[in-house]
Design a protein around this motif. Structure first.
Motif, PDB file in Angstrom:
ATOM      1  N   LEU A  66       7.198 -37.836  17.988  1.00 34.47           N
ATOM      2  CA  LEU A  66       8.221 -37.010  17.327  1.00 34.47           C
ATOM      3  C   LEU A  66       9.369 -37.874  16.806  1.00 34.47           C
ATOM      4  N   HIS A  67       9.095 -39.125  16.517  1.00 42.38           N
ATOM      5  CA  HIS A  67      10.157 -40.063  16.152  1.00 42.38           C
ATOM      6  C   HIS A  67      10.969 -39.556  14.961  1.00 42.38           C
ATOM      7  N   GLY A  68      12.239 -39.267  15.237  1.00 39.76           N
ATOM      8  CA  GLY A  68      13.161 -38.863  14.183  1.00 39.76           C
ATOM      9  C   GLY A  68      13.107 -37.414  13.778  1.00 39.76           C
ATOM     10  N   VAL A  69      12.273 -36.601  14.429  1.00 39.52           N
ATOM     11  CA  VAL A  69      12.092 -35.202  14.019  1.00 39.52           C
ATOM     12  C   VAL A  69      13.195 -34.335  14.634  1.00 39.52           C
ATOM     13  N   PRO A  70      13.973 -33.618  13.822  1.00 37.34           N
ATOM     14  CA  PRO A  70      15.051 -32.765  14.348  1.00 37.34           C
ATOM     15  C   PRO A  70      14.501 -31.437  14.885  1.00 37.34           C
ATOM     16  N   ILE A  71      14.856 -31.120  16.119  1.00 39.20           N
ATOM     17  CA  ILE A  71      14.340 -29.919  16.780  1.00 39.20           C
ATOM     18  C   ILE A  71      15.492 -29.149  17.423  1.00 39.20           C
ATOM     19  N   SER A  72      15.169 -27.974  17.929  1.00 41.39           N
ATOM     20  CA  SER A  72      16.138 -27.177  18.689  1.00 41.39           C
ATOM     21  C   SER A  72      15.543 -26.856  20.050  1.00 41.39           C
ATOM     22  N   ILE A  73      16.415 -26.531  20.996  1.00 38.57           N
ATOM     23  CA  ILE A  73      15.960 -26.117  22.318  1.00 38.57           C
ATOM     24  C   ILE A  73      16.674 -24.825  22.702  1.00 38.57           C
ATOM     25  N   LYS A  74      15.955 -23.984  23.389  1.00 43.93           N
ATOM     26  CA  LYS A  74      16.500 -22.714  23.862  1.00 43.93           C
ATOM     27  C   LYS A  74      17.648 -22.981  24.834  1.00 43.93           C
ATOM     28  N   GLU A  75      18.665 -22.153  24.786  1.00 49.36           N
ATOM     29  CA  GLU A  75      19.891 -22.394  25.545  1.00 49.36           C
ATOM     30  C   GLU A  75      19.663 -22.494  27.046  1.00 49.36           C
ATOM     31  N   CYS A  76      18.550 -21.982  27.536  1.00 45.36           N
ATOM     32  CA  CYS A  76      18.297 -21.934  28.974  1.00 45.36           C
ATOM     33  C   CYS A  76      17.774 -23.247  29.549  1.00 45.36           C
TER      34      CYS A  76
END
Length: 468
Positions: A66-76
């Protein structure tokens, strides 16, 4: 750069055709433009994300998947030094002192974390609102919910504010948002545990009980689910199958406990059935006995009660029950006695529920034994209008109880623990996405992800919303 898959971004960065900084700036600009209307993100780590992206660009020889890939994570999910409140006032000042192992694996694989996404209070709803964060809106229609509890993440993905989302699911929390936002979502075989950095429970409470909860990815393409699964769960040693669709027998059902999917979901299910039969697959109708379905729903409610109650003092458990009692009373499902048993934290009730769960799982496995995978609705219909009071939901000229609309078809597979892939089948006549779920035997994620790829090759793909 709109709507690129995480896999495409990773390959472009590895080939030197794109920098992590450029794609991170792209997503941050879109977040700034669209998040005020969507409330998908509740924390945005602009400076930290740009710093991570620069580090990835400066270390181009250390290429993780995942080098350099922008992601999000659930607040929990715990992420050291960031808020994990669950949209719950007693935790409004809580910040993680450690990072979830799952989040750390994403970072170690080279991901850039843009921020955390919106959740309902205590993750306990099929829509995303609460006292601390503004209501999350569906990018296809901001008067409607993106689902819950991974609602913010689904909205962010559908609006192209990130490339991938880490979510969780104890009652459809990956699958309903995926269906409502036209995404691919994977609920793996039951995999939640007390040390995975998912809250609840808080690590300070040192509680070791986890039941029915799953962590898993949401994405705009099935290959991204595979990429994320390999990073998140390396111990699973994922092996994709290689058969064509013609080599599979698919079961299907559209009715559970007397509840039948609405017209738009029926059309989505029919579309999927027609596609796979055109490719030579075998179809078999599956019937789940009403008594078995009732047992499964009651056990799900009871075990959900135990799961959430272990984190809450008695008064808060009482308030939680009172909040949902009107919707529970309105439901055709008899869930109140079961939920109250769970909220009681009585160990004998728990032990009996776990015993009965094994029996129900065995019976469900027998029902599905002739099938390689099983197609079913996710919710009864598409994303519904914001509904903070949990009133009945309009569907095909009828008013459907809230619990009946949202939970039966997803809760069944939390109770069974089986892996489920939710796939988009396009939009209905009103422009709202429809998602159908595909289940498989335990630990057959490789089968589901392979089927997802085959479906994508035959036109089952993400369709983007039109954002103003």
């Amino acid at each position: 750069m709109k709507h690129l898959s995480a896999t495409t971004i990773a390959h472009a960065i590895q080939a030197g055709e794109l920098t992590s900084t450029a794609i991170t700036e792209h997503y941050l600009a879109r977040i700034e433009q669209h998040n005020p209307k969507l409330n998908a993100f509740v924390d945005i780590y602009r400076h930290q994300a740009l710093s991570q992206a620069k580090q990835r660009d400066d270390n181009a020889n250390c290429l993780g998947p995942l080098h350099g890939v922008p992601i999000s994570i659930k607040e929990c999910f715990l992420y050291q030094g960031t808020a994990t409140t669950l949209n719950y006032p007693p935790l409004k000042n809580y910040q993680g002192s450690q990072t979830s192992p799952l989040v750390q694996r994403l970072l170690d694989a080279g991901a850039v974390i843009l921020g955390k996404t919106n959740v309902p209070q205590l993750l306990a709803d099929s829509q995303t609102f609460g006292p601390l964060y503004p209501t999350a809106n569906n990018p296809f229609d901001i008067t409607r919910t993106p689902g819950g509890s991974t609602g913010g993440g689904a909205a962010a993905l559908a609006a192209d504010l990130c490339a991938l989302e880490l979510g969780s699911d104890i009652g459809g929390s990956i699958r309903n948002p995926s269906a409502y936002c036209g995404l691919f979502g994977l609920k793996p075989t039951e995999n939640g545990h007390s040390h995975d950095g998912h809250v609840p429970p808080l690590p300070e409470h040192k509680l070791g009980f986890s039941v029915m909860n799953c962590t898993g990815p949401l994405a705009r393409a099935p290959e991204d689910l595979e990429l994320a699964f390999r990073v998140l769960y390396p111990q699973q040693q994922l092996q994709l199958e290689s058969k064509p669709l013609s080599g599979y027998t698919f079961g299907y059902f559209d009715t559970l406990h007397g509840l039948t999917a609405g017209q738009s979901v029926q059309l989505g299910l029919d579309q999927l059935k027609q596609l796979i039969t055109a490719q030579g697959a075998t179809l078999k109708p599956v019937t789940i006995d009403n008594q078995l379905a009732a047992q499964a729903m009651e056990l799900w409610a009871e075990l959900f009660g135990f799961s959430i109650a272990q984190n809450l003092p008695w008064l808060i458990r009482k308030i939680f029950y009172m909040k949902f009692r009107p919707a529970l009373r309105d439901s055709s499902l008899t869930l109140i006695p079961a939920l109250k048993r769970g909220l009681s934290l009585d160990f004998k009730h728990l032990s009996r529920a776990l015993y009965r769960r094994r029996e129900v799982i065995a019976e469900l496995n027998r029902s599905f034994a002739a099938c390689d995978a099983v197609l079913s609705p996710t919710a009864l219909g598409p994303a519904f209008q914001h509904n903070h009071q949990h009133q009945r939901i309009a569907l095909d000229g009828e008013q459907i109880p809230y619990m009946d609309y949202c939970f039966p078809f997803v809760a069944l597979f939390n109770l069974s623990g089986q892996p489920v892939l939710t796939v988009p089948t396009g939009c209905d006549a009103t422009g709202l996405p429809i998602g159908i779920s595909i289940s498989a035997p335990h630990h057959h994620e490789g089968r589901l992800l392979h089927i997802g790829r085959l479906l994508a090759q035959n036109g089952i793909t993400f369709s983007s919303p039109e954002l103003s």
